[in-house]
Design an enzyme around this catalytic site. Structure first.
Site, PDB file in Angstrom:
ATOM      1  N   ASP A  65     -24.799   2.466 -25.972  1.00 30.00           N
ATOM      2  CA  ASP A  65     -23.506   3.126 -26.084  1.00 30.00           C
ATOM      3  C   ASP A  65     -22.384   2.107 -26.118  1.00 30.00           C
ATOM      4  O   ASP A  65     -22.602   0.899 -25.951  1.00 30.00           O
ATOM      5  CB  ASP A  65     -23.296   4.112 -24.928  1.00 30.00           C
ATOM      6  CG  ASP A  65     -23.812   3.582 -23.586  1.00 30.00           C
ATOM      7  OD1 ASP A  65     -23.719   2.363 -23.349  1.00 30.00           O
ATOM      8  OD2 ASP A  65     -24.324   4.386 -22.783  1.00 30.00           O
ATOM      9  N   ASP A 134     -24.834  12.077 -11.986  1.00 34.59           N
ATOM     10  CA  ASP A 134     -24.914  13.452 -12.477  1.00 34.59           C
ATOM     11  C   ASP A 134     -26.078  13.652 -13.439  1.00 34.59           C
ATOM     12  O   ASP A 134     -26.172  14.690 -14.101  1.00 34.59           O
ATOM     13  CB  ASP A 134     -23.594  13.870 -13.140  1.00 34.59           C
ATOM     14  CG  ASP A 134     -23.226  12.991 -14.336  1.00 34.59           C
ATOM     15  OD1 ASP A 134     -24.012  12.068 -14.676  1.00 34.59           O
ATOM     16  OD2 ASP A 134     -22.160  13.224 -14.940  1.00 34.59           O
ATOM     17  N   HIS A 136     -26.876  11.775 -16.151  1.00 35.29           N
ATOM     18  CA  HIS A 136     -26.746  11.361 -17.547  1.00 35.29           C
ATOM     19  C   HIS A 136     -27.546  10.090 -17.816  1.00 35.29           C
ATOM     20  O   HIS A 136     -27.721   9.247 -16.937  1.00 35.29           O
ATOM     21  CB  HIS A 136     -25.275  11.186 -17.944  1.00 35.29           C
ATOM     22  CG  HIS A 136     -24.592   9.987 -17.367  1.00 35.29           C
ATOM     23  ND1 HIS A 136     -23.669  10.067 -16.345  1.00 35.29           N
ATOM     24  CD2 HIS A 136     -24.667   8.671 -17.683  1.00 35.29           C
ATOM     25  CE1 HIS A 136     -23.218   8.861 -16.060  1.00 35.29           C
ATOM     26  NE2 HIS A 136     -23.815   7.989 -16.861  1.00 35.29           N
ATOM     27  N   GLU A 141     -23.682  13.272 -21.182  1.00 34.30           N
ATOM     28  CA  GLU A 141     -23.219  13.945 -19.977  1.00 34.30           C
ATOM     29  C   GLU A 141     -23.894  15.315 -19.829  1.00 34.30           C
ATOM     30  O   GLU A 141     -24.485  15.841 -20.784  1.00 34.30           O
ATOM     31  CB  GLU A 141     -21.700  14.130 -20.046  1.00 34.30           C
ATOM     32  CG  GLU A 141     -20.904  12.831 -20.165  1.00 34.30           C
ATOM     33  CD  GLU A 141     -20.784  12.071 -18.850  1.00 34.30           C
ATOM     34  OE1 GLU A 141     -21.670  12.219 -17.994  1.00 34.30           O
ATOM     35  OE2 GLU A 141     -19.795  11.335 -18.674  1.00 34.30           O
TER      36      GLU A 141
END
Length: 259
Positions: A65, A134, A136, A141
């Site tokens: 990314d 979380d 990801h 996400e």
């Protein structure tokens, strides 16, 4: 899915073992490189092995990314982070490490071009991953499509708060958008190696390994991969219901069997 619970230094060695075995058998292998704190010990271990003779000269690598809009010279631009942590410390050829172009005028076209570049390289042989609190992976996400490909994403407040430590503690300085490989892109790699350490990752690891496959916990898609390895320390493993079984399985593993 193989789950290994061990101290962080041992986890780094195990991940480096997998990379080294791949490069020894396939010198022109394609690696997937992650940023964040999770892979740093792995990169240090690979550098040590490079200094002892392991070559990356014929290998290629793709990043997971990139932030959108960070200036080319910004130290937290992921291309610069990867250059600092691993690419410049081993013998990758110039241009052998590629990342999505977060400064492109046409971001949609840049994402399509990145997908094409990975495909043209024959796909990723071994993808190194971390995981967010979380759940990801890369910047997929919660709520991300399990069939997603490289695209622009808006970062959650939680992710930006988690990453603020890299920006002097200021969440306002963390970009709001990124380009990221999609979950289907990641799942196309032939071997996934995810590392997680620390109590803060315990719930995400639990959902990844033992929860239902769900877009709410994007990393859980790894349960569907035919060759996925999850390397965690005791703290990150503290929510795993089958932790004792994972430890027993690893202790009884045949000597000839790698990750």
């Amino acid at each position: 899915m193989e789950v290994v619970i061990a101290p962080a230094d041992q986890l780094a060695r195990l991940a480096a073992d997998a990379v080294e075995a791949l490069l020894r058998g396939k010198p022109d292998a394609v690696l997937g490189l992650a940023t964040g704190s999770s892979p740093l010990k792995v990169y240090d271990e690979l550098v040590r092995r490079h200094e002892a003779g392991l070559s990356f000269a014929r290998a290629r690598a793709f990043m997971l990314d990139e932030y959108v809009g960070l200036p080319a010279e910004h130290p937290e631009r992921y291309r610069n982070v990867i250059e600092k942590e691993i690419a410049s410390r081993v013998d990758f050829e110039p241009g052998a490490v590629e990342g999505p172009d977060g400064l492109a005028d046409d971001l949609v076209a840049a994402c399509a071009a990145y997908e094409a570049a990975i495909a043209d390289a024959g796909g990723v042989d071994l993808q190194i991953l971390g995981i967010g609190t979380d759940g990801h992976i890369a910047f997929n996400e919660p709520g991300s499509s399990l069939a997603s490909r490289t695209r622009i994403k808006t970062l959650t407040r939680q992710t930006r708060e988690d990453n603020a430590r890299f920006f002097g503690g200021s969440v306002d300085d963390v970009p709001r958008h990124c380009l990221t490989q999609g979950l289907a892109t990641i799942m196309s790699a032939r071997h996934l190696v995810l590392l997680a350490t620390g109590k803060a990752k315990a719930e995400a690891v639990h959902q990844l390994v033992e929860g239902p496959v769900s877009a709410m916990w994007p990393a859980s898609v790894m349960q569907l991969h035919p060759h996925a390895t999850v390397l965690v320390d005791d703290a990150a493993a503290s929510r795993l219901q089958l932790a004792d079984y994972y430890r027993e399985t690893f202790e009884d593993k045949p000597d000839w069997q790698g990750l």
